[in-house]
Every structure is written in C-alpha cells, then in structure tokens.
Design a protein around this motif. Structure first.
Motif, PDB file in Angstrom:
ATOM      1  N   GLU A 129       0.831  -1.203   0.000  1.00  0.00           N
ATOM      2  CA  GLU A 129       0.000   0.000   0.000  1.00  0.00           C
ATOM      3  C   GLU A 129       0.861   1.248   0.000  1.00  0.00           C
ATOM      4  OE1 GLU A 129      -3.434   2.340   2.562  1.00  0.00           O
ATOM      5  OE2 GLU A 129      -2.488   0.573   3.432  1.00  0.00           O
ATOM      6  N   PHE A 130       1.913   1.243   0.807  1.00  0.00           N
ATOM      7  CA  PHE A 130       2.790   2.409   0.874  1.00  0.00           C
ATOM      8  C   PHE A 130       3.406   2.696  -0.490  1.00  0.00           C
ATOM      9  CE2 PHE A 130       6.531   4.880   1.458  1.00  0.00           C
ATOM     10  CZ  PHE A 130       6.184   5.776   2.449  1.00  0.00           C
ATOM     11  N   ILE A 131       3.913   1.666  -1.142  1.00  0.00           N
ATOM     12  CA  ILE A 131       4.561   1.844  -2.444  1.00  0.00           C
ATOM     13  C   ILE A 131       3.552   2.366  -3.469  1.00  0.00           C
ATOM     14  CG2 ILE A 131       5.671   0.618  -4.357  1.00  0.00           C
ATOM     15  CD1 ILE A 131       6.955  -1.201  -2.122  1.00  0.00           C
ATOM     16  N   ALA A 132       2.357   1.784  -3.474  1.00  0.00           N
ATOM     17  CA  ALA A 132       1.331   2.217  -4.423  1.00  0.00           C
ATOM     18  C   ALA A 132       0.935   3.673  -4.192  1.00  0.00           C
ATOM     19  CB  ALA A 132       0.108   1.308  -4.321  1.00  0.00           C
ATOM     20  N   ARG A 133       0.741   4.066  -2.933  1.00  0.00           N
ATOM     21  CA  ARG A 133       0.366   5.455  -2.635  1.00  0.00           C
ATOM     22  C   ARG A 133       1.493   6.418  -2.979  1.00  0.00           C
ATOM     23  NH1 ARG A 133      -4.538   6.631   0.434  1.00  0.00           N
ATOM     24  NH2 ARG A 133      -5.615   4.647   0.353  1.00  0.00           N
ATOM     25  N   MET A 134       2.726   6.002  -2.716  1.00  0.00           N
ATOM     26  CA  MET A 134       3.870   6.847  -3.039  1.00  0.00           C
ATOM     27  C   MET A 134       3.919   7.082  -4.549  1.00  0.00           C
ATOM     28  SD  MET A 134       7.937   6.097  -2.338  1.00  0.00           S
ATOM     29  CE  MET A 134       7.924   4.588  -3.283  1.00  0.00           C
ATOM     30  N   ILE A 135       3.701   6.042  -5.330  1.00  0.00           N
ATOM     31  CA  ILE A 135       3.721   6.168  -6.784  1.00  0.00           C
ATOM     32  C   ILE A 135       2.555   7.027  -7.269  1.00  0.00           C
ATOM     33  CG2 ILE A 135       3.462   4.873  -8.938  1.00  0.00           C
ATOM     34  CD1 ILE A 135       5.213   2.694  -7.559  1.00  0.00           C
ATOM     35  N   ASP A 136       1.380   6.860  -6.658  1.00  0.00           N
ATOM     36  CA  ASP A 136       0.240   7.718  -7.004  1.00  0.00           C
ATOM     37  C   ASP A 136       0.575   9.178  -6.768  1.00  0.00           C
ATOM     38  OD1 ASP A 136      -1.331   5.570  -7.756  1.00  0.00           O
ATOM     39  OD2 ASP A 136      -2.393   5.454  -5.839  1.00  0.00           O
ATOM     40  N   CYS A 137       1.211   9.450  -5.635  1.00  0.00           N
ATOM     41  CA  CYS A 137       1.613  10.827  -5.299  1.00  0.00           C
ATOM     42  C   CYS A 137       2.584  11.375  -6.348  1.00  0.00           C
ATOM     43  CB  CYS A 137       2.290  10.828  -3.937  1.00  0.00           C
ATOM     44  SG  CYS A 137       1.517  11.869  -2.754  1.00  0.00           S
ATOM     45  N   LEU A 138       3.553  10.575  -6.740  1.00  0.00           N
ATOM     46  CA  LEU A 138       4.539  11.012  -7.727  1.00  0.00           C
ATOM     47  C   LEU A 138       3.896  11.222  -9.091  1.00  0.00           C
ATOM     48  CD1 LEU A 138       7.532   8.740  -6.692  1.00  0.00           C
ATOM     49  CD2 LEU A 138       7.274  11.191  -6.275  1.00  0.00           C
ATOM     50  N   GLU A 139       2.909  10.390  -9.439  1.00  0.00           N
ATOM     51  CA  GLU A 139       2.196  10.585 -10.704  1.00  0.00           C
ATOM     52  C   GLU A 139       1.407  11.887 -10.681  1.00  0.00           C
ATOM     53  OE1 GLU A 139      -0.027   6.952 -11.182  1.00  0.00           O
ATOM     54  OE2 GLU A 139       1.440   6.216 -12.632  1.00  0.00           O
ATOM     55  N   ARG A 140       0.797  12.200  -9.542  1.00  0.00           N
ATOM     56  CA  ARG A 140       0.078  13.475  -9.433  1.00  0.00           C
ATOM     57  C   ARG A 140       1.040  14.630  -9.589  1.00  0.00           C
ATOM     58  NH1 ARG A 140      -2.719  10.986  -5.115  1.00  0.00           N
ATOM     59  NH2 ARG A 140      -1.495  12.184  -3.650  1.00  0.00           N
ATOM     60  N   GLN A 141       2.242  14.494  -9.063  1.00  0.00           N
ATOM     61  CA  GLN A 141       3.248  15.552  -9.198  1.00  0.00           C
ATOM     62  C   GLN A 141       3.652  15.752 -10.662  1.00  0.00           C
ATOM     63  OE1 GLN A 141       6.586  14.658  -6.739  1.00  0.00           O
ATOM     64  NE2 GLN A 141       5.536  15.172  -4.845  1.00  0.00           N
ATOM     65  N   ASP A 142       3.537  14.702 -11.469  1.00  0.00           N
ATOM     66  CA  ASP A 142       3.830  14.852 -12.896  1.00  0.00           C
ATOM     67  C   ASP A 142       2.845  15.795 -13.567  1.00  0.00           C
ATOM     68  OD1 ASP A 142       6.043  13.276 -12.948  1.00  0.00           O
ATOM     69  OD2 ASP A 142       5.001  11.462 -13.588  1.00  0.00           O
ATOM     70  N   HIS A 143       1.655  15.906 -12.992  1.00  0.00           N
ATOM     71  CA  HIS A 143       0.635  16.772 -13.573  1.00  0.00           C
ATOM     72  C   HIS A 143       0.605  18.143 -12.925  1.00  0.00           C
ATOM     73  CE1 HIS A 143      -0.698  13.377 -15.836  1.00  0.00           C
ATOM     74  NE2 HIS A 143      -0.831  12.674 -14.739  1.00  0.00           N
ATOM     75  N   LEU A 144       1.289  18.284 -11.792  1.00  0.00           N
ATOM     76  CA  LEU A 144       1.355  19.571 -11.099  1.00  0.00           C
ATOM     77  C   LEU A 144       2.815  19.961 -10.956  1.00  0.00           C
ATOM     78  CD1 LEU A 144      -1.108  18.843  -8.190  1.00  0.00           C
ATOM     79  CD2 LEU A 144      -1.598  20.125 -10.263  1.00  0.00           C
ATOM     80  N   LEU A 145       3.070  21.224 -11.019  1.00  0.00           N
ATOM     81  CA  LEU A 145       4.441  21.675 -10.854  1.00  0.00           C
ATOM     82  C   LEU A 145       4.764  21.999  -9.420  1.00  0.00           C
ATOM     83  CD1 LEU A 145       4.649  23.961 -13.951  1.00  0.00           C
ATOM     84  CD2 LEU A 145       5.707  21.750 -13.617  1.00  0.00           C
TER      85      LEU A 145
END
Length: 164
Positions: free
Chosen positions: A146-162
């Motif tokens: 779960e931690f790894i998946a949430r961390m990756i989700d967070c990083l993907e969101r950062q790809d769309h936000l500066l």
C-alpha cells in the motif's frame, strides 16, 4: 483541506481576496500551480523520479540513513516505469529491486517494512494524512504494498502539477 489552483491567467481582485482570506484562516491550505507556468517546467524535469521520491519520503519523516529508503526510491522508479510490477510486490518488485541492489528479496522487504514502521511512528501526521487519508493517530499503518502504491500515485500526481 482547502486548495486553490493558480494558472497563468491573471488573478482578479476577487481571487486575490479569496486567497488572502484562506491563507489567514486555514493552516492546512494548499496552493497548486498548474503546468501553465513554463519557467517551472524545466525545474521539474531536471529532478529524477528517485529525487522526487526522496523528497516525498523526507516530508513523510523517513531518515536518509535507512536502507529501506534506497529500496523505496528504486520501487518508485520501477513502479512508474511499469505499473504491472506492483501487481506482484513479493514475486516481481522485491526481486527486481534486490537484483539491482545486489541483495535478496527478503532483505528488501524487511528493510522497507522497517523504514515504514520507523517513519510512521515519528513522521509528520499532516503529511501522512495528505498522502494516505489516515495517520498514526488512527492506529493504522500502511502495508509495504500500500505504501509503495500510494507513493507512486503521489509522484504521478506531481507529474501533472508543478508545485503543490
């Protein structure tokens, strides 16, 4: 948590007044700057996935000296490259990280679990709540997967936000 999205469009007096009022009222206020700011795009692209993962882990309270942090950064990079790796964390992701870091999958799993446990107990409750929707005060702690998946989700969101 309240948030406001800012873009390259000029803010009118009403938007500036709203922003000022929210900043005065809210401690958990988030300002999001959209991709429309080209001068920030270059800065974001120069940061590697592992650097951005490291920044996120630091915000969550991880100590850089833990071996699990190195493995979590590698997990972020591998997971962003191929999301299917997350379908089999034990059978696919840990062995991939272990091969890359010249260790065994069991040590990778243990180091990640230890790093999550340590940081969860000492980390920033507000950041935990932002990433996971809950924090240590709720009595829950995320599993490695779960931690790894949430961390990756967070990083993907950062790809769309500066900036967030």
């Amino acid at each position: 948590m309240n948030s406001i999205l800012l873009s390259t469009q000029e803010c009118g007096s009403q938007e500036l007044l709203q922003l000022t009022e929210m900043l005065c009222r809210e401690q958990d206020f988030q300002i999001i700057v959209s991709r429309a700011f080209p001068f920030m795009e270059k800065e974001r692209k120069t940061k590697t996935v592992e650097n951005r993962a490291g920044d996120l882990l630091t915000k969550l309270g991880f100590k850089a000296n833990l071996k699990g942090v190195v493995y979590l950064k590698a997990a972020a990079r591998i997971g962003l490259e191929d999301r299917e790796e997350l379908e089999g964390v034990t059978k696919r992701l840990y062995p991939a990280i272990a091969k890359e870091c010249r260790t065994c999958a069991g040590r990778v799993e243990h180091a990640i679990r230890h790093a999550i446990h340590t940081s969860w107990e000492k980390g920033d409750v507000r950041q935990q709540r932002m990433v996971f929707g809950y924090d240590r005060e709720s009595g829950n702690r995320p599993t490695n997967a779960e931690f790894i998946a949430r961390m990756i989700d967070c990083l993907e969101r950062q790809d769309h936000l500066l900036y967030s």
